[in-house]
Write a protein that holds these residues in place. Structure first.
Motif, mmCIF file in Angstrom:
data_model
loop_
_atom_site.group_PDB
_atom_site.id
_atom_site.type_symbol
_atom_site.label_atom_id
_atom_site.label_comp_id
_atom_site.label_asym_id
_atom_site.label_seq_id
_atom_site.Cartn_x
_atom_site.Cartn_y
_atom_site.Cartn_z
ATOM 1 N N PHE A 1 0.827 -1.211 0.000
ATOM 2 C CA PHE A 1 0.000 0.000 0.000
ATOM 3 C C PHE A 1 0.868 1.271 0.000
ATOM 4 O O PHE A 1 0.576 2.217 -0.747
ATOM 5 C CB PHE A 1 -0.908 -0.022 1.236
ATOM 6 C CG PHE A 1 -1.953 1.055 1.246
ATOM 7 C CD1 PHE A 1 -2.946 1.101 0.281
ATOM 8 C CD2 PHE A 1 -1.944 2.036 2.228
ATOM 9 C CE1 PHE A 1 -3.910 2.090 0.291
ATOM 10 C CE2 PHE A 1 -2.911 3.027 2.251
ATOM 11 C CZ PHE A 1 -3.892 3.055 1.285
ATOM 12 N N ILE A 2 1.912 1.287 0.818
ATOM 13 C CA ILE A 2 2.739 2.502 0.910
ATOM 14 C C ILE A 2 3.421 2.836 -0.424
ATOM 15 O O ILE A 2 3.352 3.989 -0.884
ATOM 16 C CB ILE A 2 3.771 2.354 2.045
ATOM 17 C CG1 ILE A 2 3.045 2.288 3.402
ATOM 18 C CG2 ILE A 2 4.762 3.518 2.034
ATOM 19 C CD1 ILE A 2 3.975 2.064 4.587
ATOM 20 N N PRO A 3 4.074 1.875 -1.107
ATOM 21 C CA PRO A 3 4.660 2.227 -2.415
ATOM 22 C C PRO A 3 3.625 2.656 -3.439
ATOM 23 O O PRO A 3 3.917 3.509 -4.288
ATOM 24 C CB PRO A 3 5.351 0.929 -2.837
ATOM 25 C CG PRO A 3 5.628 0.206 -1.577
ATOM 26 C CD PRO A 3 4.470 0.521 -0.696
ATOM 27 N N ILE B 1 -1.499 3.875 -13.505
ATOM 28 C CA ILE B 1 -2.122 2.933 -12.566
ATOM 29 C C ILE B 1 -1.865 1.488 -12.989
ATOM 30 O O ILE B 1 -1.502 0.643 -12.163
ATOM 31 C CB ILE B 1 -3.637 3.213 -12.481
ATOM 32 C CG1 ILE B 1 -3.876 4.554 -11.793
ATOM 33 C CG2 ILE B 1 -4.357 2.101 -11.735
ATOM 34 C CD1 ILE B 1 -5.327 5.001 -11.812
ATOM 35 N N SER B 2 -2.033 1.189 -14.260
ATOM 36 C CA SER B 2 -1.862 -0.197 -14.709
ATOM 37 C C SER B 2 -0.421 -0.672 -14.547
ATOM 38 O O SER B 2 -0.164 -1.814 -14.155
ATOM 39 C CB SER B 2 -2.300 -0.343 -16.164
ATOM 40 O OG SER B 2 -1.544 0.525 -17.006
ATOM 41 N N GLY B 3 0.537 0.204 -14.842
ATOM 42 C CA GLY B 3 1.937 -0.181 -14.679
ATOM 43 C C GLY B 3 2.298 -0.480 -13.236
ATOM 44 O O GLY B 3 2.940 -1.501 -12.932
ATOM 45 N N GLN B 4 1.872 0.379 -12.334
ATOM 46 C CA GLN B 4 2.161 0.164 -10.912
ATOM 47 C C GLN B 4 1.370 -1.008 -10.354
ATOM 48 O O GLN B 4 1.827 -1.694 -9.426
ATOM 49 C CB GLN B 4 1.853 1.440 -10.117
ATOM 50 C CG GLN B 4 2.703 2.629 -10.529
ATOM 51 C CD GLN B 4 4.190 2.322 -10.426
ATOM 52 O OE1 GLN B 4 4.678 1.854 -9.398
ATOM 53 N NE2 GLN B 4 4.920 2.563 -11.510
ATOM 54 N N ALA C 1 -5.588 0.900 -4.345
ATOM 55 C CA ALA C 1 -4.417 1.587 -3.783
ATOM 56 C C ALA C 1 -3.690 2.403 -4.844
ATOM 57 O O ALA C 1 -3.294 3.556 -4.593
ATOM 58 C CB ALA C 1 -3.472 0.556 -3.163
ATOM 59 N N SER C 2 -3.521 1.848 -6.040
ATOM 60 C CA SER C 2 -2.815 2.592 -7.081
ATOM 61 C C SER C 2 -3.644 3.780 -7.567
ATOM 62 O O SER C 2 -3.096 4.851 -7.877
ATOM 63 C CB SER C 2 -2.473 1.668 -8.255
ATOM 64 O OG SER C 2 -3.632 1.025 -8.752
ATOM 65 N N THR D 1 -4.377 9.648 -7.538
ATOM 66 C CA THR D 1 -5.173 10.820 -7.143
ATOM 67 C C THR D 1 -4.367 11.754 -6.241
ATOM 68 O O THR D 1 -4.418 12.982 -6.392
ATOM 69 C CB THR D 1 -6.449 10.356 -6.418
ATOM 70 O OG1 THR D 1 -7.197 9.538 -7.295
ATOM 71 C CG2 THR D 1 -7.284 11.548 -5.996
ATOM 72 N N LEU D 2 -3.618 11.178 -5.305
ATOM 73 C CA LEU D 2 -2.771 12.017 -4.447
ATOM 74 C C LEU D 2 -1.766 12.800 -5.286
ATOM 75 O O LEU D 2 -1.404 13.939 -4.948
ATOM 76 C CB LEU D 2 -2.041 11.144 -3.424
ATOM 77 C CG LEU D 2 -2.868 10.564 -2.289
ATOM 78 C CD1 LEU D 2 -2.005 9.660 -1.407
ATOM 79 C CD2 LEU D 2 -3.477 11.676 -1.442
#
Length: 394
Positions: free
Chosen positions: A214-216, A251-254, A295-296, A301-302
Motif C-alpha cells: 500500500f505505501i509504495p 495505474i496499470s503499470g504500478q 491503492a494505485s 489521485t494524491l
C-alpha cells in the motif's frame, strides 16, 4: 493501448532507477513478514507447560493412575525421577513444585500426597491446581467404583472376593473412561473454516502484505511530482494524450508491479514459512487485484494534489502507515472500540484486510469475498474519477 504500455514502462523505469527501491520492494517486506509471522519459532515445537517434579515411592496401581493423568495434563509437564534427585532439583530452583507419592499409596492404603511448592511462585500455584484436579479425578473414579460395589452387593451379594474385585475393576475402568471424556477446563476457540485451525502468523503475513504494498502504491504521487519537476508533463501537451489515458497507464503499470510484489510475498509465506493462504487461488487473486487497483488509483489521485517529491514521500508514508494500522493490518480490528471499527469502513485497507481474512482464516471462496472486492473496485473508480478531474499537464 500502446500509449498505456509506454506510460507504464516509463513509470517502472523511473521507480526502479535507484537500487534502493529493491529494499522496499522485496527485502524489507520479506524480512518483516518472516519476523512478525513468527518465522524463527514457527517450526520449533515448544512446551510451555509448568514443570512438575514427581517422586513415585509407591510404584502402585494407584500411583500409576495418578502419573498417567498428570501426563495428559495441559498445564503441567510431569517429570518422574528418584526422590533424592527430585529434591536436589527442587532445591536448585529447577522446578516450582515437587510432588511426592509416598510408599503405601494404593487403594485401601495411604492416600495422602505431599506437594512442595516454591514460595511466591505463580507457576507453583498452577502446579497445585493441576495436581488437585488430577487427584480429584482419580479419587472420584475410585469413589464411584466403591459405591458401585456397595450398591451391587446390596442387591445381590458377590459369590467370592474375586467376583467383588472383578466388579470393582470393571466399575473403576468405566468411571475412568467417563471422567476421561469430561473436559478438564472450558476452552474458547475462534470460529474458522471447518477443520482449519486459527493461524495468527497467516493474519500477520496478510497485514504485512497490505502494508508494504500500500505505501509504495501511494508513492505513485511522487512520480507526478518528479515529472512536473522535469517538465515532461508539459511536453505531453504537444501529444494527443488524454488525461484518463495517462492515469490509466500509470495505474496499470504500478498495479502489475504490485501484483508481482504480492505474489512474491504469498509464495514466500507458503513455501518458506508454511503459511496458509486459503483454499481458493481465484478468490485470493481477485482480492489482490482489486486491492491493488484501489491503492494505485488512490496514489494517482494524491499525485494530482501534491507539489513536490518530498511532500509525496512524507504523505505516502504517513497515510500508508495510518491506513494500515486503522485497517487492522497490525492488530485485529476486534481490539478497537466499536466507533473506530465503524469509522474505518471508509478505508480501502479495512476492506482489503477483511477480504484476506475471509480467505485465509475462514476459507471463503469468490462468493464469500465478493462484497469486499466490489467495495474495493468502487474505491478504485471513485479515486480514478477524482484523479482525472484534478489532473493537469503543468
Amino acid at each position: 493501448m500502446n500509449k498505456i504500455f509506454a506510460i507504464a514502462w516509463k513509470d517502472a523505469l523511473i521507480r526502479f532507477s535507484s537500487r534502493s527501491e529493491l529494499l522496499f520492494f522485496v527485502i524489507l517486506p520479506l524480512t518483516f513478514t518472516f519476523i512478525i509471522g513468527g518465522g524463527f519459532s514457527r517450526n520449533q515445537e515448544t512446551d510451555n507447560r509448568v514443570r512438575l517434579l514427581v517422586a513415585d515411592n509407591a510404584n502402585s496401581t494407584l500411583s500409576a493412575e495418578v502419573l498417567d493423568a498428570l501426563s495428559k495434563s495441559k498445564t503441567v509437564r510431569a517429570e518422574v525421577m528418584p526422590l533424592a534427585e527430585a529434591e536436589a532439583a527442587f532445591a536448585d530452583d529447577g522446578a516450582p513444585a515437587l510432588l511426592i507419592i509416598p510408599t503405601g499409596f494404593e487403594v485401601g492404603g495411604q492416600t495422602e500426597l505431599e506437594l512442595l511448592q516454591a514460595p511466591n511462585n505463580l507457576n507453583a500455584q498452577v502446579a497445585e491446581r493441576a495436581v488437585l484436579a488430577v487427584i480429584s479425578r482419580v479419587g472420584s473414579a475410585l469413589s464411584v467404583a466403591n459405591n458401585s460395589v456397595v450398591e451391587a452387593e446390596r442387591l445381590q451379594p458377590f459369590a467370592s472376593n474375586a467376583d467383588r474385585a472383578t466388579y470393582f475393576n470393571a466399575s473403576l475402568e468405566q468411571a475412568q473412561a467417563l471422567f476421561e471424556s469430561a473436559p478438564e477446563r472450558v476452552e474458547v476457540t475462534e470460529a474458522t473454516s471447518a477443520g482449519q485451525p486459527y493461524d495468527p502468523a497467516a493474519q500477520a503475513s496478510a497485514g504485512q502484505l497490505i502494508t508494504w504494498v500500500f505505501i509504495p502504491l501511494l508513492g505513485i504521487s511522487g512520480l507526478f511530482a518528479y515529472e512536473r519537476s522535469q517538465g515532461t508533463l508539459r511536453r505531453l501537451l504537444t501529444t494527443p494524450t488524454q488525461k484518463a489515458t495517462y492515469l490509466l497507464g500509470t495505474i496499470s503499470g504500478q498495479l502489475v508491479i504490485a501484483l508481482i510484489q504480492m505474489a512474491l510475498l504469498v509464495i514466500f509465506g507458503v513455501f518458506a514459512m508454511g503459511l496458509n493462504w486459503g483454499q481458493s487461488p481465484l478468490a485470493l487473486a481477485l482480492m489482490l487485484v482489486t486491492f491493488g487497483l484501489a491503492a494505485s488509483a488512490l496514489g494517482a489521485t494524491l499525485g494530482t494534489f501534491i507539489k513536490s517529491e518530498g511532500q509525496a514521500s512524507g504523505l505516502s508514508v504517513m497515510l500508508g502507515m495510518s491506513f494500515a494500522l486503522m485497517g487492522g493490518c497490525w492488530y485485529p480490528l476486534e481490539l478497537f472500540p466499536q466507533a473506530v471499527r465503524t469509522a474505518v469502513q471508509i478505508l480501502p485497507t479495512t476492506w482489503a484486510m477483511q477480504g484476506l481474512m475471509d480467505i485465509v482464516l475462514r476459507g471463503q471462496d469468490v462468493a464469500g469475498i465478493m462484497l469486499e472486492a466490489t467495495v474495493l473496485t468502487g474505491f478504485a473508480v471513485v479515486f480514478f474519477a477524482v484523479g482525472v478531474w484534478r489532473f493537469k499537464y503543468e
